[in-house]
Design a protein around this motif. Structure first.
Motif, PDB file in Angstrom:
ATOM      1  N   ASN A 276      27.532   2.394 -24.770  1.00 30.26           N
ATOM      2  CA  ASN A 276      25.832   2.616 -24.878  1.00 30.26           C
ATOM      3  C   ASN A 276      25.292   2.888 -23.358  1.00 30.26           C
ATOM      4  O   ASN A 276      26.444   3.050 -22.775  1.00 30.26           O
ATOM      5  CB  ASN A 276      25.227   1.482 -25.514  1.00 30.26           C
ATOM      6  N   ASN A 277      24.206   3.168 -23.435  1.00 35.14           N
ATOM      7  CA  ASN A 277      23.643   3.630 -21.958  1.00 35.14           C
ATOM      8  C   ASN A 277      23.798   2.460 -21.007  1.00 35.14           C
ATOM      9  O   ASN A 277      24.047   2.897 -19.975  1.00 35.14           O
ATOM     10  CB  ASN A 277      22.215   4.084 -22.164  1.00 35.14           C
ATOM     11  N   GLN A 278      23.882   1.445 -21.353  1.00 38.25           N
ATOM     12  CA  GLN A 278      23.840   0.276 -20.258  1.00 38.25           C
ATOM     13  C   GLN A 278      25.265   0.349 -19.810  1.00 38.25           C
ATOM     14  O   GLN A 278      25.367   0.218 -18.460  1.00 38.25           O
ATOM     15  CB  GLN A 278      23.620  -1.039 -21.090  1.00 38.25           C
ATOM     16  N   LYS A 279      26.250   0.420 -20.700  1.00 37.67           N
ATOM     17  CA  LYS A 279      27.515   0.593 -20.014  1.00 37.67           C
ATOM     18  C   LYS A 279      28.088   1.696 -19.103  1.00 37.67           C
ATOM     19  O   LYS A 279      28.722   1.748 -18.197  1.00 37.67           O
ATOM     20  CB  LYS A 279      28.573   0.161 -21.095  1.00 37.67           C
ATOM     21  N   LEU A 280      27.128   2.918 -19.736  1.00 31.55           N
ATOM     22  CA  LEU A 280      27.440   3.934 -19.088  1.00 31.55           C
ATOM     23  C   LEU A 280      26.941   3.857 -17.483  1.00 31.55           C
ATOM     24  O   LEU A 280      27.556   4.224 -16.508  1.00 31.55           O
ATOM     25  CB  LEU A 280      26.800   5.244 -19.761  1.00 31.55           C
ATOM     26  N   TYR A 281      25.678   3.292 -17.489  1.00 29.54           N
ATOM     27  CA  TYR A 281      24.957   3.061 -15.983  1.00 29.54           C
ATOM     28  C   TYR A 281      25.952   2.437 -15.253  1.00 29.54           C
ATOM     29  O   TYR A 281      26.231   2.478 -13.995  1.00 29.54           O
ATOM     30  CB  TYR A 281      23.789   2.410 -16.285  1.00 29.54           C
ATOM     31  N   ARG A 282      26.695   1.299 -15.747  1.00 28.15           N
ATOM     32  CA  ARG A 282      27.601   0.497 -15.053  1.00 28.15           C
ATOM     33  C   ARG A 282      28.759   1.371 -14.465  1.00 28.15           C
ATOM     34  O   ARG A 282      29.363   1.054 -13.638  1.00 28.15           O
ATOM     35  CB  ARG A 282      27.893  -0.775 -15.781  1.00 28.15           C
ATOM     36  N   GLU A 283      29.322   1.908 -15.627  1.00 26.69           N
ATOM     37  CA  GLU A 283      30.625   2.935 -15.253  1.00 26.69           C
ATOM     38  C   GLU A 283      30.256   3.815 -14.203  1.00 26.69           C
ATOM     39  O   GLU A 283      30.976   4.128 -13.155  1.00 26.69           O
ATOM     40  CB  GLU A 283      31.022   3.729 -16.421  1.00 26.69           C
ATOM     41  N   VAL A 284      29.035   4.461 -13.992  1.00 25.26           N
ATOM     42  CA  VAL A 284      28.676   5.415 -13.297  1.00 25.26           C
ATOM     43  C   VAL A 284      28.463   4.791 -11.715  1.00 25.26           C
ATOM     44  O   VAL A 284      29.152   5.151 -10.819  1.00 25.26           O
ATOM     45  CB  VAL A 284      27.165   6.085 -13.500  1.00 25.26           C
ATOM     46  N   ARG A 285      27.802   3.622 -11.734  1.00 27.29           N
ATOM     47  CA  ARG A 285      27.783   2.737 -10.311  1.00 27.29           C
ATOM     48  C   ARG A 285      29.013   2.279  -9.966  1.00 27.29           C
ATOM     49  O   ARG A 285      29.337   2.542  -8.650  1.00 27.29           O
ATOM     50  CB  ARG A 285      26.815   1.747 -10.688  1.00 27.29           C
ATOM     51  N   ALA A 286      30.114   1.837 -10.740  1.00 25.55           N
ATOM     52  CA  ALA A 286      31.201   1.630 -10.213  1.00 25.55           C
ATOM     53  C   ALA A 286      32.035   2.765  -9.962  1.00 25.55           C
ATOM     54  O   ALA A 286      32.832   2.791  -8.873  1.00 25.55           O
ATOM     55  CB  ALA A 286      32.164   0.894 -11.452  1.00 25.55           C
ATOM     56  N   THR A 287      32.070   3.845 -10.458  1.00 21.63           N
ATOM     57  CA  THR A 287      32.835   5.121 -10.226  1.00 21.63           C
ATOM     58  C   THR A 287      32.384   5.718  -8.966  1.00 21.63           C
ATOM     59  O   THR A 287      33.180   5.922  -8.094  1.00 21.63           O
ATOM     60  CB  THR A 287      32.398   6.335 -11.172  1.00 21.63           C
ATOM     61  N   LEU A 288      31.126   5.740  -8.626  1.00 19.20           N
ATOM     62  CA  LEU A 288      30.485   6.078  -7.303  1.00 19.20           C
ATOM     63  C   LEU A 288      31.019   5.193  -6.118  1.00 19.20           C
ATOM     64  O   LEU A 288      31.300   5.647  -4.762  1.00 19.20           O
ATOM     65  CB  LEU A 288      28.861   6.228  -7.224  1.00 19.20           C
ATOM     66  N   LYS A 289      30.966   4.063  -6.397  1.00 21.62           N
ATOM     67  CA  LYS A 289      31.404   2.949  -5.311  1.00 21.62           C
ATOM     68  C   LYS A 289      32.899   3.126  -4.865  1.00 21.62           C
ATOM     69  O   LYS A 289      33.292   3.185  -3.691  1.00 21.62           O
ATOM     70  CB  LYS A 289      31.135   1.517  -5.887  1.00 21.62           C
ATOM     71  N   SER A 290      33.883   3.570  -5.948  1.00 18.22           N
ATOM     72  CA  SER A 290      35.160   3.898  -5.711  1.00 18.22           C
ATOM     73  C   SER A 290      35.219   4.918  -5.239  1.00 18.22           C
ATOM     74  O   SER A 290      36.050   5.381  -4.270  1.00 18.22           O
ATOM     75  CB  SER A 290      35.874   3.752  -6.996  1.00 18.22           C
ATOM     76  N   ALA A 291      34.471   6.113  -5.144  1.00 18.06           N
ATOM     77  CA  ALA A 291      34.523   7.487  -4.779  1.00 18.06           C
ATOM     78  C   ALA A 291      34.330   7.152  -3.277  1.00 18.06           C
ATOM     79  O   ALA A 291      35.114   8.073  -2.548  1.00 18.06           O
ATOM     80  CB  ALA A 291      33.660   8.291  -5.502  1.00 18.06           C
ATOM     81  N   ARG A 292      33.350   6.445  -2.896  1.00 18.69           N
ATOM     82  CA  ARG A 292      32.861   6.378  -1.419  1.00 18.69           C
ATOM     83  C   ARG A 292      34.022   6.003  -0.574  1.00 18.69           C
ATOM     84  O   ARG A 292      34.006   6.051   0.531  1.00 18.69           O
ATOM     85  CB  ARG A 292      31.667   5.504  -1.170  1.00 18.69           C
ATOM     86  N   THR A 293      34.957   4.962  -1.216  1.00 23.57           N
ATOM     87  CA  THR A 293      36.075   4.431  -0.498  1.00 23.57           C
ATOM     88  C   THR A 293      37.158   5.517  -0.233  1.00 23.57           C
ATOM     89  O   THR A 293      38.174   5.331   0.703  1.00 23.57           O
ATOM     90  CB  THR A 293      36.862   3.334  -1.024  1.00 23.57           C
ATOM     91  N   LEU A 294      36.986   6.645  -0.821  1.00 25.79           N
ATOM     92  CA  LEU A 294      38.136   7.861  -0.751  1.00 25.79           C
ATOM     93  C   LEU A 294      37.549   8.862  -0.192  1.00 25.79           C
ATOM     94  O   LEU A 294      38.322   9.884   0.263  1.00 25.79           O
ATOM     95  CB  LEU A 294      38.523   8.269  -2.210  1.00 25.79           C
ATOM     96  N   VAL A 295      36.218   8.858   0.458  1.00 26.73           N
ATOM     97  CA  VAL A 295      35.605  10.048   0.783  1.00 26.73           C
ATOM     98  C   VAL A 295      36.389  10.670   1.965  1.00 26.73           C
ATOM     99  O   VAL A 295      36.280  11.787   2.468  1.00 26.73           O
ATOM    100  CB  VAL A 295      34.054  10.004   1.105  1.00 26.73           C
ATOM    101  N   SER A 296      36.744   9.402   2.972  1.00 33.68           N
ATOM    102  CA  SER A 296      37.188   9.940   4.307  1.00 33.68           C
ATOM    103  C   SER A 296      38.430  10.820   4.304  1.00 33.68           C
ATOM    104  O   SER A 296      38.858  11.408   5.262  1.00 33.68           O
ATOM    105  CB  SER A 296      37.495   8.770   5.240  1.00 33.68           C
ATOM    106  N   ARG A 297      39.302  10.863   3.101  1.00 33.24           N
ATOM    107  CA  ARG A 297      40.285  11.491   3.017  1.00 33.24           C
ATOM    108  C   ARG A 297      40.042  13.065   2.758  1.00 33.24           C
ATOM    109  O   ARG A 297      40.853  14.084   2.965  1.00 33.24           O
ATOM    110  CB  ARG A 297      41.026  11.180   1.690  1.00 33.24           C
ATOM    111  N   TYR A 298      38.512  13.467   2.396  1.00 38.07           N
ATOM    112  CA  TYR A 298      38.198  14.745   2.140  1.00 38.07           C
ATOM    113  C   TYR A 298      37.559  15.389   3.147  1.00 38.07           C
ATOM    114  O   TYR A 298      36.665  16.409   2.900  1.00 38.07           O
ATOM    115  CB  TYR A 298      38.004  14.938   0.856  1.00 38.07           C
ATOM    116  N   ILE A 299      37.000  14.573   4.225  1.00 39.04           N
ATOM    117  CA  ILE A 299      36.185  15.330   5.252  1.00 39.04           C
ATOM    118  C   ILE A 299      36.883  15.390   6.752  1.00 39.04           C
ATOM    119  O   ILE A 299      37.948  14.870   6.843  1.00 39.04           O
ATOM    120  CB  ILE A 299      34.883  14.370   5.217  1.00 39.04           C
TER     121      ILE A 299
END
Length: 299
Positions: A276-299
């Motif tokens: 549902n939408n509530q779970k999707l919002y949580r998934e998006v927030r968690a995904t972006l948090k995880s992605a930021r921990t990897l960003v230094s590998r690509y810059i």
């Protein structure tokens, strides 16, 4: 802050003129830039912070127009002009690190600085977009001019310079889309398929909204001017809409774009379809948090 920085650089550039005889805006520009950059490198090697400040102040003033250029090229990051001043400063220090003009007669100091400005732009653009909860990455055009200011007949492009140098400086972080796909593939390799799908939708879907406002800047003469500044914000609502209505062709697109096990992708896609939408919002927030921990590998 940018006016204050300009004033400080101007004061130190005046000292540079008195102590070394180098006038930062003296013609020919190419030769003056080379002298200042050579001087900055020598001071850097000697650990002379005083001379480093003088030389980089002259270099900053000579490239002050690049501050506005960067702001114009990066409309979807909500930064102030002072941030772009920092980008130019970082680019000059990066040029000092590579020093390509000192070892390759085909590349001059001006071209090196221009190349490094583009490199820093892409690094920061990618980093700040992701940090702003957006992965709507831009590709740097290989047609971006990097010719000398005095060379009006030969508009050397970024692509030309990359071809000339043939080293890591030429290729690092040029294609933002490739960096995005590389990060998404990393999530796939870690068997985080739900996160990979979400990042793909953010990176290549229309998940941002554009804001517009008038900003003030300082030109190379210290005069104030106004310009239109655009910022782009991540639009979570739009992202959720896209995730909730992925087209039938998305499976084929994803499998063609990435190295993925179809069964794993199908299972992840099913999770998103049932959420549902509530779970999707949580998934998006968690995904972006995880992605930021990897960003230094690509810059």
């Amino acid at each position: 802050m940018s006016r204050q920085a300009f004033t400080i650089f101007k004061e130190k550039a005046d000292i540079l003129l008195r102590e070394t005889g180098i006038k930062y805006d003296a013609k020919p520009y190419k030769e003056t830039i080379r002298k200042m950059l050579d001087g900055y490198c020598a001071a850097y090697d000697a650990g002379d912070e005083y001379l480093k400040d003088l030389y980089i102040s002259g270099l900053m003033l000579r490239h002050w127009d690049k501050v506005k250029n960067l702001a114009d090229k990066c409309p979807n990051i909500g930064l102030e002009e002072s941030d772009f001043v920092d980008w130019v400063f970082e680019a000059i220090t990066l040029a000092c690190e590579y020093r390509k003009w000192q070892t390759d007669e085909k590349v001059n100091a001006q071209q090196c600085i221009n190349q490094c400005i583009e490199t820093i732009r892409v690094r920061k653009y990618y980093e700040f977009n992701l940090d702003k909860h957006s992965a709507n990455y831009n590709t740097v055009s290989l047609e971006t001019p990097v010719a000398d200011e005095t060379d009006t007949n030969s508009a050397k492009t970024l692509g030309d310079t990359l071809s000339d140098e043939e080293e890591e400086l030429q290729t690092k972080n040029v294609d933002g889309h490739s960096a995005a796909r590389e990060m998404i593939q990393t999530f796939i390799n870690k068997k985080k398929l739900v996160e990979a799908i979400i990042l793909d939708v953010i990176a290549f879907g229309e998940t941002t909204k554009v804001l517009k406002h008038v900003a003030k800047g300082i030109d190379e003469n210290g005069d104030e001017y106004k310009y239109t500044k655009y910022s782009q914000e991540f639009w979570a609502f739009k992202c959720i809409q896209l995730l909730s209505n992925l087209p039938d062709t998305y499976t084929e697109y994803f499998n063609d774009s990435y190295d993925v096990v179809p069964a794993q992708f199908n299972a992840a896609l099913e999770v998103l379809k049932k959420a549902n939408n509530q779970k999707l919002y949580r998934e998006v927030r968690a995904t972006l948090k995880s992605a930021r921990t990897l960003v230094s590998r690509y810059i």
